[in-house]
Design an enzyme around this catalytic site. Structure first.
Site, mmCIF file in Angstrom:
data_model
loop_
_atom_site.group_PDB
_atom_site.id
_atom_site.type_symbol
_atom_site.label_atom_id
_atom_site.label_comp_id
_atom_site.label_asym_id
_atom_site.label_seq_id
_atom_site.Cartn_x
_atom_site.Cartn_y
_atom_site.Cartn_z
ATOM 1 N N ASP A 1 -16.068 9.835 3.754
ATOM 2 C CA ASP A 1 -15.320 9.539 2.537
ATOM 3 C C ASP A 1 -15.244 8.029 2.362
ATOM 4 O OD1 ASP A 1 -14.244 10.782 0.302
ATOM 5 O OD2 ASP A 1 -12.201 10.536 0.993
ATOM 6 N N ILE A 2 -14.714 7.580 1.222
ATOM 7 C CA ILE A 2 -14.713 6.145 0.907
ATOM 8 C C ILE A 2 -14.203 5.312 2.075
ATOM 9 C CG2 ILE A 2 -13.839 4.369 -0.680
ATOM 10 C CD1 ILE A 2 -13.317 6.571 -2.716
ATOM 11 N N CYS B 1 -13.039 28.581 -3.441
ATOM 12 C CA CYS B 1 -14.322 29.148 -3.866
ATOM 13 C C CYS B 1 -15.506 28.195 -3.808
ATOM 14 C CB CYS B 1 -14.212 29.912 -5.175
ATOM 15 S SG CYS B 1 -13.818 28.956 -6.594
ATOM 16 N N ARG C 1 -14.326 14.033 1.008
ATOM 17 C CA ARG C 1 -13.337 14.716 1.849
ATOM 18 C C ARG C 1 -12.074 15.020 1.050
ATOM 19 N NH1 ARG C 1 -11.506 11.282 5.766
ATOM 20 N NH2 ARG C 1 -13.608 11.061 6.550
ATOM 21 N N SER C 2 -12.264 15.542 -0.176
ATOM 22 C CA SER C 2 -11.104 15.957 -0.961
ATOM 23 C C SER C 2 -10.467 17.165 -0.281
ATOM 24 C CB SER C 2 -11.538 16.330 -2.376
ATOM 25 O OG SER C 2 -12.316 17.508 -2.344
#
Lengths: 407, 407
Positions: free
Chosen positions: A272-273, A214, A249-250
């Site tokens: 991302d990291i 969602c 970028r989870s």
């Protein structure tokens, strides 16, 4: 959705500056038409003598952002006629300090308590949807918990099956097959909707639209509302020509979001990291051999089989040697969701007239962001809740498809 | 397994020293009796006119540890009569540099290639088991890929369903229900084996033993073989009184291993980069209220329901304020799996006579470890492959239970 809430002015309008800042766009305005439609659909159910959908929000810890989010959910559910219950792990009549939830007490058992609540909600027939206020443990222990929620009640769309569907552009599902492994019974080729059926929004018999995670879905709705999507272009290409940076970028938001936006035609830099990746829509023609590397025969064969059965991801990912600054400077849209109060995107990096969206509970943009951005969305939570409610209605539909119409 | 391969000497024997170092224990000796049993079972199948089980190893990149591991798998499979195929993503006739697999080439598409191979193997009826040589991307993208492997072919036991079963001590499963959500159809109370049936190893009709993640399982077999498990104690308490430190808390090995060892009665310190947790077996009596925090009524109710249906995890986790050094100094067994050449456990920290086990592809213990350790296992890979082969035979059994006996 009929008309965009805000017209995208950066192309025609004047360039933002300190004197003439870009627009501040609130998610509540974007959520409103969706909530109206949801309210109407629920009222129609009630008029037919059916029950109101019931959503359970599992609140693991008294962390202030989680408690605030659960209260917004409650208000948003009351507003549209969804029955909402908060299931907390702790007893409010005993004073709770947040530190007590960090788990050094000898009988601390937070994960088991959350699991207990999820399993009870899975088993409770009166519950149509379950959401859990993450983060709890951060990282992979949360990912594990997300898989425990029955996909038939997963309003957040965090179950592996829904990510899979999103990455592969699987739009229609058989609710009774949810959770099966890909390539076996998850998706048989003859069940895939044709492009024509898709365009016409024809639902194959016995099937329903797949839930999407969602938060990424809410982001798409926000970008549509502010005019980033070009309605003149055909469906699936409406971000053609746009460059978008997504910072985070989870598996829950950042990666699905990058995939979703690239599937709609954008070039997406996913920052991302530890690395930067570039996502692009997969070409219809098989891609040429990668440089410096030849595909094995067995991959080519599997590739051909899976292309025939439409089982390939609809995006291509490659590593990218650009810096975060270079990505952001090149981007028409900058989206950030870094859960840290210290992370701030330099306003100087933002292309004049770009659209900036923050989905972290912390502010990832500096206060002067609108001196460069034509539009700034400081939060999208209210749209996310509207998408969650839409997902809930879809899950009610799944149940009725699996079990026949229920009261 | 009849007799321990090595007797545990630290209690009775002399304390290890530079002159009198502890024993060096090789996993091959521990694996041998398992491999004999597997070979026999496969020969029995062949004698009955049935096919040999077929295992596919998917090799995403030419990284030397992955290639070496795939070659060991091949040899171990040839030795017991398992048909083994390596499916590589690249073509060996074209020279490949490892850097080419890091993915900066424009058409680099490693994840899609691996997905293609997994899906093709899921769909291929001649394939009984699938393993993937991780790590590919490290982190959560690998976790995503692990969920794509059909649990009916997942020899590594990395599918969420198997972790769930392990955490909840679910020993018997209905293969046709694999992948269903907990609390719904995954495990109905009446299907849970009783403690008596469990002790007698009676299989409920239509059910089979659940796969366990193979590296944690191999570790248990190694600790049994070197005598850490006390056979005089009842099943499920054979690590009673032992303190064990596990350095690494990945979802793939470290966390399931800590849970598995605590379920057998040990006090386990689980050490990871950002935190230390203590795992203990859950008491049969409901635990007292956690300090400084009261459980809500809804958690208590869910807890009671789930206890009745045996759906609670069999271990309790709490955060721990000790340092890694303090944990290791207190431990009878030190297990380490840190994927870094720079990580070394100080030999001084090891309790004289402790058992030390390394499961990283790097050496996490210093060369002088045996001046303190009574036993040192430098690697457990060969036992892991034996467990993988055992899992393969179990998956063949699942298929026969689901489909009736096959050729």
């Amino acid at each position: 959705m009929s008309e965009p809430v805000v017209q995208h002015t950066s192309q025609s309008g004047s360039t933002p500056s300190a004197e003439n800042p870009g627009k501040l766009v609130q998610a509540s305005g974007i959520a409103a038409p969706f909530q109206d439609a949801i309210k109407e659909a629920i009222q129609a159910r009630v008029d037919q003598g059916k029950s109101r959908p019931k959503l359970v929000g599992i609140l693991p810890t008294p962390s202030p952002p989680s408690v605030a989010y659960s209260e917004w959910t409650r208000k948003a559910c009351e507003a549209v006629g969804i029955e909402f219950e908060i299931w907390k792990t702790w007893d409010d009549s005993v004073e709770v300090k947040e530190e007590d939830h960090k788990g050094t007490a000898p009988d601390f058992d937070l994960e088991a308590d959350v699991e207990d609540l999820i399993i009870a909600a899975n088993a409770d027939e009166s519950v149509h949807g379950i959401m859990v206020y993450y983060p709890i443990f951060f990282g992979r222990q949360d990912t594990y918990l997300q898989q425990i929620v029955d996909p038939r009640k997963d309003v957040e769309g965090l179950h592996f099956s829904y990510c899979w569907n999103m990455y592969h552009n699987v739009r229609w599902i058989s609710p009774s097959k949810l959770g099966n492994a890909p390539g076996t019974t998850r998706e048989l080729p003859e069940e895939r909707a044709t492009r024509e059926a898709l365009d016409a929004e024809q639902v194959p018999p016995g099937m329903a639209k797949s839930i999407l995670p969602c938060t990424p879905l809410a982001m798409v709705k926000c970008l549509e509302a502010v005019g980033v999507y070009d309605r003149e272009l055909p469906y699936g290409d409406r971000l053609f020509g746009k460059t978008i940076t997504v910072v985070n970028r989870s598996e829950v938001v950042g990666r699905p979001l990058a995939a979703l936006l690239s599937n709609d035609g954008a070039k997406v830099y996913s920052v991302d990291i530890d690395s930067i990746q570039e996502f692009n829509k997969r070409a219809v023609e098989p891609s040429s051999e990668p440089q410096g590397r030849a595909r094995s025969e067995i991959v080519k064969k599997a590739h051909a089989q899976n292309t025939a059965s439409q089982l390939r991801p609809h995006h291509v990912v490659r590593n990218c040697n650009m810096t975060a600054e270079e990505c952001i400077r090149a981007s028409d849209v900058v989206i950030s969701g870094v859960p840290s109060a210290n992370y701030k995107i330099e306003t100087d990096w933002i292309k004049p007239g770009a659209v900036c969206v923050n989905f972290s509970s912390e502010k990832n943009f500096k206060p002067d962001v609108r001196t460069r951005a034509s539009m700034y969305l400081p939060a999208i939570g209210k749209t996310t809740i509207a998408m969650l409610q839409r997902n809930l209605l879809r899950l009610v539909e799944y149940r009725e498809l699996s079990e026949g119409p229920s009261k």
